[in-house]
Design an enzyme around this catalytic site. Structure first.
Site, PDB file in Angstrom:
ATOM      1  N   CYS A   1      -6.164   0.208   6.963  1.00 53.95           N
ATOM      2  CA  CYS A   1      -5.886   0.752   5.620  1.00 53.95           C
ATOM      3  C   CYS A   1      -6.999   1.723   5.184  1.00 53.95           C
ATOM      4  CB  CYS A   1      -5.762  -0.390   4.615  1.00 53.95           C
ATOM      5  SG  CYS A   1      -5.403   0.181   2.932  1.00 53.95           S
TER       6      CYS A   1
ATOM      7  N   ASP B   1       0.463   3.798   1.678  1.00 56.54           N
ATOM      8  CA  ASP B   1       0.431   4.412   3.013  1.00 56.54           C
ATOM      9  C   ASP B   1       1.855   4.728   3.510  1.00 56.54           C
ATOM     10  OD1 ASP B   1       0.272   4.681   5.952  1.00 56.54           O
ATOM     11  OD2 ASP B   1      -1.822   4.091   5.659  1.00 56.54           O
TER      12      ASP B   1
ATOM     13  N   CYS C   1       0.848  -1.194   0.000  1.00 58.34           N
ATOM     14  CA  CYS C   1       0.000   0.000   0.000  1.00 58.34           C
ATOM     15  C   CYS C   1       0.891   1.253   0.000  1.00 58.34           C
ATOM     16  CB  CYS C   1      -0.902   0.000   1.233  1.00 58.34           C
ATOM     17  SG  CYS C   1      -2.025   1.441   1.271  1.00 58.34           S
TER      18      CYS C   1
ATOM     19  N   ARG D   1       3.044   4.962   6.268  1.00 57.21           N
ATOM     20  CA  ARG D   1       3.478   4.249   7.470  1.00 57.21           C
ATOM     21  C   ARG D   1       3.956   2.834   7.187  1.00 57.21           C
ATOM     22  NH1 ARG D   1      -2.148   5.354  10.309  1.00 57.21           N
ATOM     23  NH2 ARG D   1      -2.713   4.809   8.165  1.00 57.21           N
TER      24      ARG D   1
ATOM     25  N   HIS E   1      -2.155  -3.912   5.024  1.00 53.93           N
ATOM     26  CA  HIS E   1      -1.977  -3.515   6.426  1.00 53.93           C
ATOM     27  C   HIS E   1      -3.333  -3.253   7.078  1.00 53.93           C
ATOM     28  CE1 HIS E   1      -2.608   0.942   5.924  1.00 53.93           C
ATOM     29  NE2 HIS E   1      -2.382   0.613   4.673  1.00 53.93           N
TER      30      HIS E   1
HETATM   31 CO    CO Z   1      -3.409   1.330   3.047  1.00 53.39          CO
END
Ligand code: CO
Length: 210
Positions: free
Chosen positions: A99, A42, A40, A44, A96
């Protein structure tokens, strides 16, 4: 600030070179990563950091909610390069918990282009609605959906002509599904790995003919 970012980069480069003088020269020569990571976007969940890997050790493709669309030229180009040129042996699809993309796919709100992108996750949510209904709350449902999305993406990677061709020529490549916990920093194996011999019906005929 961009200025801070460039200063941090300069400091990192200096530290790296003092720890290992040949480091950049070696990496500039060639990359030979063992892994191809589909994760992803993301911020993080950076592949190298969460997997504890150095530059040069993982080839990475990331998009919103680690969706594998069979027409995504960006992902397919990276996948083909990883398999054909880099000869990676392990492909990891990593989702994750928590999400935002998976959350958006469960909301009755317009998200613009993201709604097109996330359609496969909406479809999964409909297919597994009974299963998901057993979860204790909405957050748990979304986390379970994130797991289902990883398993689905693993299957979709395996069904690409790129993987099918690689397995037909007996390449030893495995595709794994992992999920990362934002709250504990741990990667969990979803035990949905697929390895050589996973042929689509049409390719099974080809395999028998070999
Ligand atoms: Co995500």
């Amino acid at each position: 600030m961009l200025k801070d970012l460039l200063e941090r980069n300069a400091a990192w480069s200096t530290t790296r070179q003092s720890e290992d003088p040949g480091y950049f020269a070696r990496l500039a020569g060639q990359q030979s990563p063992e892994f191809f990571w589909i994760g992803c976007s993301d911020s993080r969940v950076p592949a190298n950091v969460v997997a504890g890997l150095d530059p040069g050790e993982v080839f990475v493709h990331r998009n919103v909610a680690n969706v594998v669309h069979s027409t995504d030229m960006n992902l397919l180009s990276a996948l083909e390069f990883a398999v054909e040129a880099l000869k990676v042996r392990e492909i990891i699809v990593c989702g994750h918990y928590g999400c935002g993309g998976v959350k958006a796919a469960t909301e009755d709100l317009p998200h613009g282009l993201a709604d097109h992108w996330l359609e496969p996750i909406r479809r999964l949510a409909r297919s597994y609605s009974v299963d998901l209904g057993r979860e204790r709350d909405l957050e748990a449902q979304r986390d379970r959906l994130a797991e289902l999305n990883v398993a689905e993406s693993v299957r979709r990677v395996c069904e690409t002509p790129i993987l099918q061709r690689a397995w037909l020529r007996r390449a030893d490549i495995r595709v794994h599904g992992l999920i990362y916990g934002l709250k504990d920093g741990l990667l969990r194996n979803l035990d949905c790995s697929i390895g050589p011999g996973h042929f689509l019906a049409a390719n099974s005929e080809m395999e028998r003919a070999l």
